[in-house]
Design a protein around this motif. Sequence first.
Motif, PDB file in Angstrom:
ATOM      1  N   MET A  91      25.950  41.282  55.840  1.00 14.28           N
ATOM      2  CA  MET A  91      25.529  41.989  57.046  1.00 14.28           C
ATOM      3  C   MET A  91      25.911  43.467  56.970  1.00 14.28           C
ATOM      4  SD  MET A  91      26.342  39.087  59.927  1.00 14.28           S
ATOM      5  CE  MET A  91      25.699  40.026  61.306  1.00 14.28           C
ATOM      6  N   GLU A  92      27.087  43.757  56.420  1.00 17.39           N
ATOM      7  CA  GLU A  92      27.507  45.159  56.268  1.00 17.39           C
ATOM      8  C   GLU A  92      26.587  45.881  55.294  1.00 17.39           C
ATOM      9  OE1 GLU A  92      31.596  44.911  55.071  1.00 17.39           O
ATOM     10  OE2 GLU A  92      32.292  44.483  57.105  1.00 17.39           O
ATOM     11  N   GLU A  93      26.219  45.204  54.207  1.00 10.91           N
ATOM     12  CA  GLU A  93      25.303  45.810  53.238  1.00 10.91           C
ATOM     13  C   GLU A  93      23.950  46.078  53.887  1.00 10.91           C
ATOM     14  OE1 GLU A  93      25.231  43.071  49.964  1.00 10.91           O
ATOM     15  OE2 GLU A  93      27.244  43.612  49.302  1.00 10.91           O
ATOM     16  N   GLN A  94      23.491  45.157  54.716  1.00  9.52           N
ATOM     17  CA  GLN A  94      22.199  45.330  55.413  1.00  9.52           C
ATOM     18  C   GLN A  94      22.274  46.517  56.364  1.00  9.52           C
ATOM     19  OE1 GLN A  94      19.420  43.591  54.774  1.00  9.52           O
ATOM     20  NE2 GLN A  94      18.272  44.781  56.227  1.00  9.52           N
ATOM     21  N   ASP A  95      23.405  46.646  57.088  1.00 10.73           N
ATOM     22  CA  ASP A  95      23.596  47.779  57.990  1.00 10.73           C
ATOM     23  C   ASP A  95      23.591  49.096  57.228  1.00 10.73           C
ATOM     24  OD1 ASP A  95      23.703  46.201  60.256  1.00 10.73           O
ATOM     25  OD2 ASP A  95      25.903  46.222  60.398  1.00 10.73           O
ATOM     26  N   ASP A  96      24.267  49.099  56.075  1.00 11.85           N
ATOM     27  CA  ASP A  96      24.293  50.311  55.242  1.00 11.85           C
ATOM     28  C   ASP A  96      22.892  50.690  54.780  1.00 11.85           C
ATOM     29  OD1 ASP A  96      27.024  50.456  55.538  1.00 11.85           O
ATOM     30  OD2 ASP A  96      27.483  49.594  53.555  1.00 11.85           O
ATOM     31  N   ASP A  97      22.091  49.701  54.379  1.00 14.73           N
ATOM     32  CA  ASP A  97      20.713  49.947  53.943  1.00 14.73           C
ATOM     33  C   ASP A  97      19.853  50.482  55.084  1.00 14.73           C
ATOM     34  OD1 ASP A  97      21.385  49.097  51.407  1.00 14.73           O
ATOM     35  OD2 ASP A  97      20.494  47.102  51.637  1.00 14.73           O
ATOM     36  N   ASN A  98      20.081  49.983  56.288  1.00 17.71           N
ATOM     37  CA  ASN A  98      19.298  50.414  57.455  1.00 17.71           C
ATOM     38  C   ASN A  98      19.656  51.824  57.904  1.00 17.71           C
ATOM     39  OD1 ASN A  98      17.822  48.039  57.573  1.00 17.71           O
ATOM     40  ND2 ASN A  98      19.216  47.083  59.036  1.00 17.71           N
TER      41      ASN A  98
END
Length: 100
Positions: A91-98
């Motif tokens: 989820m943190e990686e997804q937030d970083d990508d967004n």
Amino acid sequence: MDSEKDDQKQTITEIIKSGQLHSIYFNEFGIGVSKHDIFILLRRNGKEEAILNASHITAKSLVSSLGEALRRFETQTNQTIPDSDEIEKLMEEQDDDNNL
């Protein structure tokens, strides 16, 4: 040995279907250890539900049995179940990508 496990599975199924015991659902937990016991605090959505208190031997046997049950499930379904730390990282990686 397989017959013993089949009998145990049947007994658990019968107990669940009987409705005679309270069911506790939890999606969070905390663990404490003393020189005598292990304490597992069960929470549902941040609210305390129950405390499990077990001897070290029983807790270790529970961990082993849960691990084996989950390995069998993952093998049968050909799916790997992520743990909460893995989900949080994804989820943190997804937030970083967004946020790029």
